[in-house]
Design a protein around this motif. Structure first.
Motif, PDB file in Angstrom:
ATOM      1  N   ASN A 267       0.810  -1.218   0.000  1.00 49.06           N
ATOM      2  CA  ASN A 267       0.000   0.000   0.000  1.00 49.06           C
ATOM      3  C   ASN A 267       0.841   1.264   0.000  1.00 49.06           C
ATOM      4  N   ASN A 268       2.034   1.213   0.591  1.00 47.55           N
ATOM      5  CA  ASN A 268       2.896   2.389   0.528  1.00 47.55           C
ATOM      6  C   ASN A 268       3.306   2.670  -0.906  1.00 47.55           C
ATOM      7  N   PHE A 269       3.597   1.616  -1.670  1.00 46.74           N
ATOM      8  CA  PHE A 269       3.852   1.798  -3.097  1.00 46.74           C
ATOM      9  C   PHE A 269       2.637   2.434  -3.767  1.00 46.74           C
ATOM     10  N   ALA A 270       1.454   1.869  -3.520  1.00 50.34           N
ATOM     11  CA  ALA A 270       0.248   2.378  -4.175  1.00 50.34           C
ATOM     12  C   ALA A 270      -0.018   3.826  -3.788  1.00 50.34           C
ATOM     13  N   ASP A 271       0.112   4.154  -2.495  1.00 48.90           N
ATOM     14  CA  ASP A 271      -0.061   5.546  -2.070  1.00 48.90           C
ATOM     15  C   ASP A 271       0.912   6.457  -2.804  1.00 48.90           C
ATOM     16  N   SER A 272       2.168   6.026  -2.896  1.00 50.92           N
ATOM     17  CA  SER A 272       3.180   6.844  -3.562  1.00 50.92           C
ATOM     18  C   SER A 272       2.903   6.982  -5.051  1.00 50.92           C
ATOM     19  N   PHE A 273       2.450   5.903  -5.689  1.00 54.37           N
ATOM     20  CA  PHE A 273       2.115   5.968  -7.112  1.00 54.37           C
ATOM     21  C   PHE A 273       0.997   6.980  -7.362  1.00 54.37           C
ATOM     22  N   ASN A 274       0.075   7.094  -6.402  1.00 54.01           N
ATOM     23  CA  ASN A 274      -1.072   7.992  -6.552  1.00 54.01           C
ATOM     24  C   ASN A 274      -0.789   9.412  -6.084  1.00 54.01           C
ATOM     25  N   ASP A 275       0.418   9.656  -5.604  1.00 53.50           N
ATOM     26  CA  ASP A 275       0.713  10.969  -5.041  1.00 53.50           C
ATOM     27  C   ASP A 275       2.147  11.394  -5.370  1.00 53.50           C
ATOM     28  N   ARG A 276       3.084  11.072  -4.514  1.00 55.21           N
ATOM     29  CA  ARG A 276       4.461  11.555  -4.641  1.00 55.21           C
ATOM     30  C   ARG A 276       5.100  11.153  -5.965  1.00 55.21           C
ATOM     31  N   PHE A 277       4.860   9.913  -6.423  1.00 54.03           N
ATOM     32  CA  PHE A 277       5.519   9.408  -7.624  1.00 54.03           C
ATOM     33  C   PHE A 277       4.675   9.563  -8.889  1.00 54.03           C
ATOM     34  N   MET A 278       3.554  10.262  -8.811  1.00 60.23           N
ATOM     35  CA  MET A 278       2.803  10.551 -10.044  1.00 60.23           C
ATOM     36  C   MET A 278       3.708  11.309 -11.001  1.00 60.23           C
ATOM     37  N   SER A 279       3.694  10.943 -12.265  1.00 63.40           N
ATOM     38  CA  SER A 279       4.664  11.487 -13.209  1.00 63.40           C
ATOM     39  C   SER A 279       4.640  13.005 -13.257  1.00 63.40           C
ATOM     40  N   GLU A 280       3.449  13.615 -13.225  1.00 68.41           N
ATOM     41  CA  GLU A 280       3.407  15.072 -13.301  1.00 68.41           C
ATOM     42  C   GLU A 280       4.026  15.725 -12.070  1.00 68.41           C
ATOM     43  N   ASN A 281       3.875  15.081 -10.909  1.00 69.08           N
ATOM     44  CA  ASN A 281       4.495  15.620  -9.697  1.00 69.08           C
ATOM     45  C   ASN A 281       6.012  15.504  -9.764  1.00 69.08           C
ATOM     46  N   VAL A 282       6.502  14.359 -10.239  1.00 68.26           N
ATOM     47  CA  VAL A 282       7.945  14.147 -10.313  1.00 68.26           C
ATOM     48  C   VAL A 282       8.573  15.063 -11.363  1.00 68.26           C
ATOM     49  N   ILE A 283       7.929  15.198 -12.515  1.00 69.71           N
ATOM     50  CA  ILE A 283       8.461  16.084 -13.563  1.00 69.71           C
ATOM     51  C   ILE A 283       8.548  17.517 -13.053  1.00 69.71           C
ATOM     52  N   SER A 284       7.523  17.967 -12.352  1.00 66.16           N
ATOM     53  CA  SER A 284       7.541  19.314 -11.790  1.00 66.16           C
ATOM     54  C   SER A 284       8.702  19.478 -10.814  1.00 66.16           C
ATOM     55  N   HIS A 285       8.947  18.443 -10.006  1.00 66.23           N
ATOM     56  CA  HIS A 285      10.057  18.496  -9.052  1.00 66.23           C
ATOM     57  C   HIS A 285      11.398  18.518  -9.780  1.00 66.23           C
ATOM     58  N   ILE A 286      11.550  17.688 -10.798  1.00 67.55           N
ATOM     59  CA  ILE A 286      12.794  17.659 -11.582  1.00 67.55           C
ATOM     60  C   ILE A 286      13.073  19.042 -12.167  1.00 67.55           C
ATOM     61  N   GLU A 287      12.053  19.654 -12.728  1.00 68.88           N
ATOM     62  CA  GLU A 287      12.250  20.946 -13.380  1.00 68.88           C
ATOM     63  C   GLU A 287      12.587  22.047 -12.374  1.00 68.88           C
ATOM     64  N   SER A 288      12.039  21.922 -11.152  1.00 70.74           N
ATOM     65  CA  SER A 288      12.379  22.914 -10.132  1.00 70.74           C
ATOM     66  C   SER A 288      13.849  22.796  -9.736  1.00 70.74           C
ATOM     67  N   ILE A 289      14.373  21.575  -9.670  1.00 67.09           N
ATOM     68  CA  ILE A 289      15.794  21.380  -9.355  1.00 67.09           C
ATOM     69  C   ILE A 289      16.652  21.794 -10.547  1.00 67.09           C
ATOM     70  N   GLN A 290      16.218  21.450 -11.742  1.00 64.37           N
ATOM     71  CA  GLN A 290      16.942  21.813 -12.960  1.00 64.37           C
ATOM     72  C   GLN A 290      17.171  23.318 -13.032  1.00 64.37           C
ATOM     73  N   SER A 291      16.167  24.093 -12.653  1.00 61.25           N
ATOM     74  CA  SER A 291      16.271  25.551 -12.756  1.00 61.25           C
ATOM     75  C   SER A 291      17.347  26.116 -11.830  1.00 61.25           C
ATOM     76  N   LEU A 292      17.636  25.404 -10.714  1.00 57.45           N
ATOM     77  CA  LEU A 292      18.671  25.860  -9.794  1.00 57.45           C
ATOM     78  C   LEU A 292      20.067  25.694 -10.377  1.00 57.45           C
ATOM     79  N   PHE A 293      20.245  24.660 -11.180  1.00 59.10           N
ATOM     80  CA  PHE A 293      21.564  24.326 -11.717  1.00 59.10           C
ATOM     81  C   PHE A 293      21.830  24.971 -13.081  1.00 59.10           C
ATOM     82  N   GLU A 294      20.775  25.323 -13.768  1.00 60.85           N
ATOM     83  CA  GLU A 294      20.896  25.786 -15.155  1.00 60.85           C
ATOM     84  C   GLU A 294      21.847  26.965 -15.340  1.00 60.85           C
ATOM     85  N   PRO A 295      21.847  27.987 -14.463  1.00 64.89           N
ATOM     86  CA  PRO A 295      22.710  29.140 -14.722  1.00 64.89           C
ATOM     87  C   PRO A 295      24.206  28.820 -14.710  1.00 64.89           C
TER      88      PRO A 295
END
Length: 432
Positions: A267-295
């Motif tokens: 169920n922890n996997f399922a909860d995470s799949f439905n929340d923290r690990f949802m692709s749109e959430n992860v992509i948004s997080h990746i892009e927020s980190i990317q913006s810090l390193f880009e300059p």
């Protein structure tokens, strides 16, 4: 240390030494920085990390990104920060441009250093009483005696017997252990579980695991790493000396003998799949980190690219290509991992669960580990693995009943189904 504005934040004399394992082979080496009373400062006292409530550090690390060096350069920082709030000890991070004796030394990740001071800051425990271990119970600080006794008990007693499991759970922080395992498996950390393991306890604290050095995941070794069955790797009883020798899978294999733990793990996997690990959430997080390193990334590549790669300096476009691999992993990982879970645990499939709340101001629904903050919510769960719903009324309101495909007046209900369900939680004002 200078802020982006150019203002000096802090300056001090400190001890410095080279840090890391395989990453020492990189021309740009990681460095540990230690505050030492003999140099005039017993702490680095400055708010280096905006995400933390404390601002004193006995030591920090200038990390060169490990296996992700001259690639995305932020895999570990991105992955571990994705788990913020998941009941795991993680290192805060901050990207910086470094200069040694006035020479530009490239992009580093400033990280907290994992030691007893780190744990004392996170959990507020007595530093002198901490047992901090790594790998197969090797001692960093304190003693491994109690941990070895725990392993002996597990080896001699089946955890399918609830009393035995209850004893083990009195010594292991089960929620922390599950969150740690789920994260590593989702990340497909290829340098784990037989390496990069640190865990700890104290007289006031059960055994807990620390998440760090995860940059061997997220497609580092293969552009289709999202297909890898890391669950089977983490549960192999006869794995290779690296990365998954039998001792490294021992605890999880035996904990899964217990049905309650098994259900909670799935169920922890399922909860995470439905929340923290949802692709749109992860992509948004990746892009927020990317913006810090880009300059800084182009200048960093120019500083180290020719020396390390023995070819023309990588371009900004090459950096973006590395990030696309990470994003592709995020977009595809959940579907494959869900199939791995179904196959390993011999589950018959999944069901869709829809949950409504008649008035979000009146109350919320707690679904397993998730607190639902939407009036209409949908997710996917595994057949025949019980999920638990709790209705939590706000002040001035009372829970009335569940309606829809399940009808009940109990504020807590358990669903053990294999077909789609839609349920509504109904809250009403308190009446005099």
């Amino acid at each position: 240390f200078y802020e982006e504005s150019g203002d000096l934040g802090i300056a001090l004399d400190a001890g410095v030494k080279i840090f890391g394992g395989w990453s020492r082979a990189h021309a740009q080496r990681s460095l540990s920085v230690f505050a030492r009373g003999q140099y005039g400062f017993s702490d680095i006292e400055y708010p280096l990390f905006s995400s933390l409530e404390y601002d004193k550090f006995e030591a920090i690390v200038l990390r060169n990104a490990g296996n992700d060096w001259l690639r995305a350069n932020f895999r570990d920082a991105m992955a571990t920060s994705l788990m913020h709030g998941a009941d795991i000890e993680i290192q805060a991070f901050r990207p910086v441009a470094a200069y040694l004796n006035g020479d530009y030394w490239g992009l580093y990740n400033v990280r907290e250093k994992i030691n007893e001071h780190f744990l004392d800051s996170k959990i507020n425990v007595s530093k002198s009483e901490i047992n901090l271990l790594e790998k197969d119970g090797e001692v960093i600080q304190g003693s491994a005696d109690s941990y070895n006794e725990l392993l002996d008990f597990i080896n001699d007693n089946s955890l399918s017997v609830q009393a035995n499991f209850d004893y083990v759970s009195s010594l292991i922080d089960v929620d922390n252990f599950i969150a740690y395992q789920v994260a590593q498996i989702y990340f497909d950390n290829g340098d784990w579980p037989g390496n990069n393991i640190k865990f700890w306890n104290s007289p006031e604290t059960k055994w807990r695991w620390i998440l760090f050095d995860t940059d061997f995941g997220w497609g580092l070794g293969s552009e289709v790493a999202y297909e890898t069955d890391t669950l089977s790797v983490a549960l192999d009883p006869d794995g290779k000396a690296w990365p998954n020798p039998p001792w490294s899978t021992f605890l999880l294999r035996h904990m899964l003998e217990n049905t309650h733990f098994r259900d909670k793990f799935i169920n922890n996997f399922a909860d995470s799949f439905n929340d923290r690990f949802m692709s749109e959430n992860v992509i948004s997080h990746i892009e927020s980190i990317q913006s810090l390193f880009e300059p800084e990334i182009t200048k960093h590549y120019e500083r180290w690219g020719d020396e390390y790669l023995n070819e023309s300096t990588p371009s900004f476009g090459v950096w973006e290509d590395y990030i696309e691999v990470i994003k592709r992993f995020a977009n595809n990982r959940v579907g494959f991992l869900r199939n791995h879970i179904e196959r390993y645990f011999n589950l018959s499939g999944t069901f869709a669960l829809g949950i409504k709340t008649n008035d979000l101001g009146a109350g919320q629904v707690q679904l397993n580990s998730l607190s639902l903050t939407e009036s209409v919510w949908e997710g996917i769960y595994f057949n025949d693995v019980p999920v638990v719903l709790n209705a939590v009324a706000s002040e001035g309101y009372v829970f009335s009943h569940w309606s829809g495909d399940i009808e009940s007046t109990s504020w807590t209900i358990e669903l053990n189904v294999s077909s789609d369900k839609n349920i509504e939680a109904v809250f009403l004002p308190v009446t005099n």
